[in-house]
Design a protein around this motif. Sequence first.
Motif, PDB file in Angstrom:
ATOM      1  N   ASP A 141       0.741 -11.204   4.927  1.00  0.00           N
ATOM      2  CA  ASP A 141      -0.441 -11.210   4.794  1.00  0.00           C
ATOM      3  C   ASP A 141      -1.115 -10.394   3.595  1.00  0.00           C
ATOM      4  O   ASP A 141      -2.327 -10.608   3.117  1.00  0.00           O
ATOM      5  CB  ASP A 141      -1.288 -11.230   6.330  1.00  0.00           C
ATOM      6  CG  ASP A 141      -1.169 -12.306   7.279  1.00  0.00           C
ATOM      7  OD1 ASP A 141      -0.884 -13.266   6.808  1.00  0.00           O
ATOM      8  OD2 ASP A 141      -1.150 -12.049   8.290  1.00  0.00           O
ATOM      9  N   ILE A 142      -0.436  -9.187   3.522  1.00  0.00           N
ATOM     10  CA  ILE A 142      -1.048  -8.310   2.480  1.00  0.00           C
ATOM     11  C   ILE A 142      -0.563  -8.892   1.198  1.00  0.00           C
ATOM     12  O   ILE A 142      -1.242  -8.767   0.099  1.00  0.00           O
ATOM     13  CB  ILE A 142      -0.587  -7.004   2.751  1.00  0.00           C
ATOM     14  CG1 ILE A 142      -1.024  -6.359   4.016  1.00  0.00           C
ATOM     15  CG2 ILE A 142      -0.528  -6.105   1.653  1.00  0.00           C
ATOM     16  CD1 ILE A 142      -0.911  -4.952   4.313  1.00  0.00           C
ATOM     17  N   SER A 162      -3.575   3.588  -0.954  1.00  0.00           N
ATOM     18  CA  SER A 162      -4.361   2.199  -1.207  1.00  0.00           C
ATOM     19  C   SER A 162      -4.377   1.819  -2.573  1.00  0.00           C
ATOM     20  O   SER A 162      -4.135   0.987  -2.946  1.00  0.00           O
ATOM     21  CB  SER A 162      -5.863   2.585  -0.798  1.00  0.00           C
ATOM     22  OG  SER A 162      -6.306   3.615  -1.375  1.00  0.00           O
ATOM     23  N   ILE A 173      -0.823   0.631  -3.166  1.00  0.00           N
ATOM     24  CA  ILE A 173      -0.499  -0.560  -2.945  1.00  0.00           C
ATOM     25  C   ILE A 173      -1.185  -1.841  -3.780  1.00  0.00           C
ATOM     26  O   ILE A 173      -0.750  -2.882  -4.187  1.00  0.00           O
ATOM     27  CB  ILE A 173      -1.089  -0.886  -1.535  1.00  0.00           C
ATOM     28  CG1 ILE A 173      -0.196  -0.180  -0.603  1.00  0.00           C
ATOM     29  CG2 ILE A 173      -1.117  -2.470  -0.785  1.00  0.00           C
ATOM     30  CD1 ILE A 173      -0.651  -0.191   1.090  1.00  0.00           C
ATOM     31  N   LEU A 215       0.184  -5.190  -5.687  1.00  0.00           N
ATOM     32  CA  LEU A 215      -0.753  -6.328  -5.672  1.00  0.00           C
ATOM     33  C   LEU A 215      -0.819  -6.776  -7.099  1.00  0.00           C
ATOM     34  O   LEU A 215      -0.808  -8.068  -7.047  1.00  0.00           O
ATOM     35  CB  LEU A 215      -1.845  -6.090  -4.587  1.00  0.00           C
ATOM     36  CG  LEU A 215      -1.635  -5.928  -3.383  1.00  0.00           C
ATOM     37  CD1 LEU A 215      -2.889  -5.824  -2.444  1.00  0.00           C
ATOM     38  CD2 LEU A 215      -0.556  -6.866  -2.765  1.00  0.00           C
ATOM     39  N   ASN A 226      -5.505 -12.379  -4.682  1.00  0.00           N
ATOM     40  CA  ASN A 226      -5.384 -11.577  -3.334  1.00  0.00           C
ATOM     41  C   ASN A 226      -6.434 -10.547  -3.043  1.00  0.00           C
ATOM     42  O   ASN A 226      -6.547  -9.780  -3.772  1.00  0.00           O
ATOM     43  CB  ASN A 226      -4.014 -10.871  -3.588  1.00  0.00           C
ATOM     44  CG  ASN A 226      -3.681 -10.340  -2.161  1.00  0.00           C
ATOM     45  OD1 ASN A 226      -4.381 -10.054  -1.192  1.00  0.00           O
ATOM     46  ND2 ASN A 226      -2.442 -10.079  -1.921  1.00  0.00           N
ATOM     47  N   ASN A 247      -6.755  -8.707  -1.010  1.00  0.00           N
ATOM     48  CA  ASN A 247      -6.531  -7.319  -0.316  1.00  0.00           C
ATOM     49  C   ASN A 247      -6.679  -6.115  -1.434  1.00  0.00           C
ATOM     50  O   ASN A 247      -6.923  -5.022  -0.847  1.00  0.00           O
ATOM     51  CB  ASN A 247      -5.126  -7.227   0.028  1.00  0.00           C
ATOM     52  CG  ASN A 247      -4.659  -7.731   1.472  1.00  0.00           C
ATOM     53  OD1 ASN A 247      -5.181  -7.316   2.458  1.00  0.00           O
ATOM     54  ND2 ASN A 247      -4.151  -9.136   1.473  1.00  0.00           N
ATOM     55  N   ALA A 299      -7.275  -2.080  -1.443  1.00  0.00           N
ATOM     56  CA  ALA A 299      -6.352  -1.499  -1.988  1.00  0.00           C
ATOM     57  C   ALA A 299      -6.509  -1.682  -3.572  1.00  0.00           C
ATOM     58  O   ALA A 299      -6.176  -2.155  -4.218  1.00  0.00           O
ATOM     59  CB  ALA A 299      -4.969  -2.270  -1.860  1.00  0.00           C
ATOM     60  N   PHE A 306      -6.714 -12.053   6.547  1.00  0.00           N
ATOM     61  CA  PHE A 306      -6.255 -10.784   6.378  1.00  0.00           C
ATOM     62  C   PHE A 306      -5.342 -10.389   7.773  1.00  0.00           C
ATOM     63  O   PHE A 306      -5.655 -11.246   8.759  1.00  0.00           O
ATOM     64  CB  PHE A 306      -7.220  -9.548   6.061  1.00  0.00           C
ATOM     65  CG  PHE A 306      -7.989  -9.809   4.793  1.00  0.00           C
ATOM     66  CD1 PHE A 306      -7.521  -9.476   3.461  1.00  0.00           C
ATOM     67  CD2 PHE A 306      -9.164 -10.524   4.846  1.00  0.00           C
ATOM     68  CE1 PHE A 306      -8.136  -9.803   2.498  1.00  0.00           C
ATOM     69  CE2 PHE A 306      -9.975 -10.641   3.765  1.00  0.00           C
ATOM     70  CZ  PHE A 306      -9.195 -10.233   2.336  1.00  0.00           C
ATOM     71  N   ALA A 307      -4.439  -9.636   7.443  1.00  0.00           N
ATOM     72  CA  ALA A 307      -3.436  -9.164   8.574  1.00  0.00           C
ATOM     73  C   ALA A 307      -4.359  -8.710   9.879  1.00  0.00           C
ATOM     74  O   ALA A 307      -4.962  -7.880   9.674  1.00  0.00           O
ATOM     75  CB  ALA A 307      -2.555  -8.240   8.160  1.00  0.00           C
ATOM     76  N   PHE A 329      -4.441  -5.227  10.407  1.00  0.00           N
ATOM     77  CA  PHE A 329      -5.035  -4.247   9.321  1.00  0.00           C
ATOM     78  C   PHE A 329      -6.627  -3.934   9.961  1.00  0.00           C
ATOM     79  O   PHE A 329      -7.326  -2.889   9.572  1.00  0.00           O
ATOM     80  CB  PHE A 329      -5.395  -4.989   8.143  1.00  0.00           C
ATOM     81  CG  PHE A 329      -6.007  -4.178   6.976  1.00  0.00           C
ATOM     82  CD1 PHE A 329      -5.330  -3.075   6.436  1.00  0.00           C
ATOM     83  CD2 PHE A 329      -7.557  -4.520   6.712  1.00  0.00           C
ATOM     84  CE1 PHE A 329      -6.155  -2.178   5.406  1.00  0.00           C
ATOM     85  CE2 PHE A 329      -8.002  -3.714   5.667  1.00  0.00           C
ATOM     86  CZ  PHE A 329      -7.474  -2.754   5.219  1.00  0.00           C
TER      87      PHE A 329
END
Length: 389
Positions: A194-195, A291, A294, A298, A313, A315, A319, A364-365, A368
């Motif tokens: 999911d990330i 963050s 990551i 990504l 993405n 995320n 991040a 999202f996860a 999280f």
Amino acid sequence: MRLHLFFLALLFFFSFSFCQSGQLSTNAEISVLTVGQGDNLNDAFGHSAFRVKDRNSGLDIVYGYGRYDFNTPNFYLKFVQGKLNYLMGKRKFSDFFELYRYYDRTIQEQKLNLSQDQKQRLYNYLINNYKPENRAYLYDFFYDNCATKLRDVTNVTSNSTITYPEISEEDKKTFRELIHEEVGHNTWGSFGIDIALGSLIDKKATKEEQLFLPKYIFESFKNVSLNEKPLVKSSNTIYKSRYGTAYKTNFFVSPIFIVSLIAILIIFITFKDNKNSKRTKWLDVLLFSISGLIGVLLLLLWFCTDHTTTGYNYNLLWAFPINLFALIQFFNKTQKKWFGGYLKFLAIMLALMSMHWIIGVQVFAIGFLPLLIALIIRYTYLIKYYKTT
């Protein structure tokens, strides 16, 4: 006696030659094998393969897709970049059976209702595809994996397109929902997926697109027709898992539990800082560093790889790669004026992320969520702190 042995040897020779030539007898059967889940992420989605069995020639082999060679030069780099070639595999059915029985994974078989010509064409395709110069292919988890290969090969070799009926809008599922069916919502596998994977997998999958999962190959093949006849003429379970092997995570080491502990720590330190009118530097440096790193990863997955589902993405809303440069401000005795505005910007990004989640642009996860709450609280405090100092 000698004459008898001679004829036996001759019969064996012709049977062996017959098998090696690739010519199937009228008693030959071609089946689809569906293997159930394993207990690690790599095996969580199951497996699909073709079985070719011909009692007349003693042939009983399994052809499958999705193998890889660890000896490939720059294996891990190619894997991350989405440039790794996977291989078609072949093994005796007895070896295939013993492997999955050892790992206690259910094996189901569906015998295909093919004409003799269609069987031969499919077998010839597999033989040709297994040649060294043909067996490698560029893998794609959603569109070119062990299950979709079976769908595509069956379509091509049946000399007739198999039509998969559309599903009603309310029964449609997104690619992410289909993944969660196999790996759950609160596992480290789903947390990482999911990330790493973007909003592209939050679109609804068609009936045919659902066939990237072996269990949907099994279910769909039961209900489709080929030339107005059922594609599958019979089904049976070759081996039934004794312990119900499945991919799962103990709650006390699961993402939502571990991340909740981290979030509670962040919130506790924040309220303590607020009470004492101070700032815990190491916490902010850690949050911005992790963050930011990551976020860089990504971005690399989005723009520097051939993966089809790592783009767009969101995320990146939490991040944020620029955090790596902004964290220098935590070491300065006096902060630049822009830094207060930057903290407000980060808070707005978290609000946008929440909005994307609520309206379904990207899911999202679930693990999280506690960290999202903790980051909102921390950034809100930092805005207040720098405003008064």
